[in-house]
Design an enzyme around this catalytic site. Structure first.
Site: not given
Ligand code: GLY
Ligand code: MN
Ligand code: MN
Length: 432
Positions: A35, A238, A266, A345, A349, A400
């Site tokens: 719950d 991820h 982000d 990648h 985005h 990154r």
């Molecule tokens: N944190 C998700 C991305 O960087 O796309």
């Molecule tokens: Mn991102």
């Molecule tokens: Mn990110």
């Protein structure tokens, strides 16, 4: 006025749907276990059009000569409010959020057939939630059953997201202001984590620093599961366990952003646990930083979305050659995708209410052209998974660097400010 931007967006959607009718439900509450519920998060499209925070609510926009904007929401309930807190109720919600009409959510299914009857098209995001799809099909059938009474069901079902996504892709003044505040909070969180980092700490301790700063400054929390990845964990895109000890000589990659008034930031930063980059770490970091600078320089109105990825990729591939990860010409290595084991990648985005925000990237076969007001991330990386093709001293390095930018009239405005250069990072990590 609190509801002004939302009413304006509803007006724009009403224009787009002509004499159609649009149905936009918010998200359900979700059970976590038994719950206990997950913290409530509204649907992004619903929020974009209302700013209304409660579950069990749906917007109906009835287009045509006399357009109407209707909210269905929970009724006032003195007993439930003792347990769960304030709820607006239809009358106060209509007033506060600028709707023309508001009714109890419990009346929605009964009223829906009349609202959709004799409209040319019904706009809804079919397939997102089968419970809503069922309600809407039920209403269509209820209208069809009244054909002999002269009622006509909408002949077309149209994709609501197709109408809203192009709007959401351009941020208005209110959204820009919120996103800048979200970025400032997230930037402070990253700086705090860098400053707090010490050899001997674990990944979750740095996560706690971010969470502390986000909440302390009024963000609702993380916009997505944060990644705090020490050493080779950074090569898992991820990774979210955040449960390992940090190696004294490792790099740590943190990808974390806060959510403020529904909007995401982000940011990714990569820094040495010790506070000082080693020679090889420095060499790899400078390549990613140069790739990000090249990408930022390629973001301008009229450029196709993919241009900044291409710009970053050229610099990264040249860097892979310099690090002796690859051999050959940059053009050939790009054409053959030989770089993919180290950079797999895209460089960014759309960003907004969703971290991977609404909006297409292609229009037909062509990449969408950038135009002022779009918000996007710029996030090149370099991932050197331990393996035969990576020189020993580089193995396990994952880097990154991610910032957020608005497309402006003559370029872009990078509005995240966490320490980014080697000098800035080492300065904020200095202990003396
Ligand atoms: N944190 C998700 C991305 O960087 O796309
Ligand atoms: Mn991102
Ligand atoms: Mn990110």
């Amino acid at each position: 006025m609190k509801h002004e931007p939302y009413a304006g967006r509803r007006g724009a959607l009403l224009e787009a749907i002509g004499d159609g009718v649009a149905i936009i439900p918010t998200a359900p509450e979700r059970v976590r276990n038994r719950d206990a519920h997950h913290p409530y998060r509204f649907d992004s499209y619903f929020w974009y059009l209302s700013g209304f925070p409660e579950p069990e609510a749906v917007i109906v926009l009835v287009g045509g000569k006399a357009p109407r904007s209707i909210l269905f929401c929970r009724e006032k309930n003195a007993e439930r409010e003792v347990w769960d807190g304030f709820r607006y109720g239809p009358d106060a919600a209509r007033e506060a959020f600028g709707f023309d009409e508001a009714y109890a959510f419990s009346e929605f299914e009964q009223k829906l057939p009349d609202l959709i009857a004799n409209r040319s098209a019904l706009w809804h995001a079919l397939g997102v939630d089968t419970a809503w799809d069922t309600k809407i099909v039920g209403a269509l059938n209820a209208v069809r059953a009244q054909a002999r009474a002269g009622k006509r069901a909408p002949a077309e079902i149209r994709d609501l997201h197709a109408a809203l996504d192009p709007m959401r892709r351009h941020k208005d003044a209110q959204e820009v202001a919120i996103m800048r505040r979200a970025a400032a909070i997230a930037s402070a969180g990253h700086a705090r984590a860098m400053h707090a980092c010490r050899p001997g700490m674990a990944e979750y301790e740095l996560e706690a620093e971010l969470t502390h700063e986000f909440r302390k400054r009024g963000a609702s929390g993380h916009a997505y599961s944060p990644i705090v990845a020490g050493g080779r964990g950074a090569c898992v895109l991820h990774y979210i366990e955040n449960d390992k000890p940090l190696g004294d000589n490792a790099l740590v990659l943190i990808d974390a952003g806060c959510e403020l008034e529904g909007y995401a930031s982000d940011i990714t930063r990569t820094f040495p646990v010790s506070g000082r980059f080693s020679g090889v770490q420095r060499a790899a970091y400078e390549i990613v930083l140069a790739a990000q600078s090249a990408a930022i320089a390629a973001i301008r109105p009229g450029a196709p979305f993919i241009a900044y990825h291409d710009a970053a990729l050229r610099v990264l591939v040249q860097g892979m050659v310099d690090l002796k990860l690859l051999a050959g010409s940059v053009d050939d290595l790009i054409a053959s995708e030989a770089y993919k084991p180290f950079y797999m990648h895209r460089t960014g985005h759309w960003l907004g209410l969703d971290v991977h925000d609404a909006g297409d990237y292609k229009s037909g076969d062509d990449w969408v052209s950038l135009t002022p007001g779009m918000a996007l991330t710029v996030e090149p990386g370099l991932y050197l998974r331990p393996g035969a093709d990576v020189p020993e001293e580089l193995q396990g390095i994952g880097i990154r660097i991610e910032d957020d930018a608005f497309v402006t009239t003559d370029g872009c405005d990078v509005y995240t400010t966490a320490p980014r250069t080697i000098a800035e990072i080492e300065e904020v990590m200095r202990r003396d």
